[in-house]
Design a protein around this motif. Structure first.
Motif: not given
Length: 166
Positions: A9-19
């Motif tokens: 969807v957005l490439g590898d620069c956007v993680s599906p999990i964020t803390a």
């Protein structure tokens, strides 16, 4: 069907999990997690195109925010603040241990740092970026109960969303 936000969807620069772990004095800007209208050229866009979130028969982008502190006093503040751009109206959700907030990813929001009263204590949270895929043709992605008894409370509408409902 629920999946994490795939790299397609957005490439590898956007993680599906964020803390998140903001402390007193930290500053954050309003942002959105993702918007299916703004996806870059990708295999995802080739298959689904660009479309408004919550569109009939299209995957819906949602984020699940979970507050992780075992203890959080109200006077420490640190809400998640939601913004309705057309009206500039804000709505705040304050952390409580184990509180879970499910929101559309195209909603403007920001982390607010804890107040001075929290000392050096961070406000811990985790965000999962998910995609809800329609289970059947013609599914209304605003009604996720699929005709079953509603298990979730009605959404909290604010600002221009209230006006759209009228």
């Amino acid at each position: 069907i629920v999946t994490t936000l795939p790299e397609a969807v957005l490439g590898d620069c956007v993680s599906p999990i964020t803390a998140n772990a903001p402390c007193h004095g930290d500053r954050f800007d309003f942002h959105i997690d993702a918007d299916p209208m703004q996806v870059p050229p990708s295999p995802w866009a080739d298959v689904f195109g660009r479309y408004p979130n919550r569109s009939k028969e299209k995957p819906r982008f949602v984020s699940v925010l979970l507050y992780l502190n075992d203890d959080w006093a109200e006077e420490w503040g640190a809400p998640t603040k939601f913004l309705d751009p057309p009206t500039q109206e804000c709505y705040e959700v304050f952390p409580q241990p184990g509180r879970c907030v499910i929101m559309d990813q195209d909603i403007s929001h920001t982390v607010v740092a804890p107040r001075k009263e929290a000392g050096k204590r961070p406000r811990y949270s985790m965000v999962w970026k998910l995609i809800l895929h329609p289970k059947k043709a013609g599914q209304d992605m605003t009604d996720l109960s699929c005709g079953r008894e509603k298990l979730w409370p009605e959404p909290e509408l604010l600002g221009s969303a209230i006006q759209q409902e009228l």
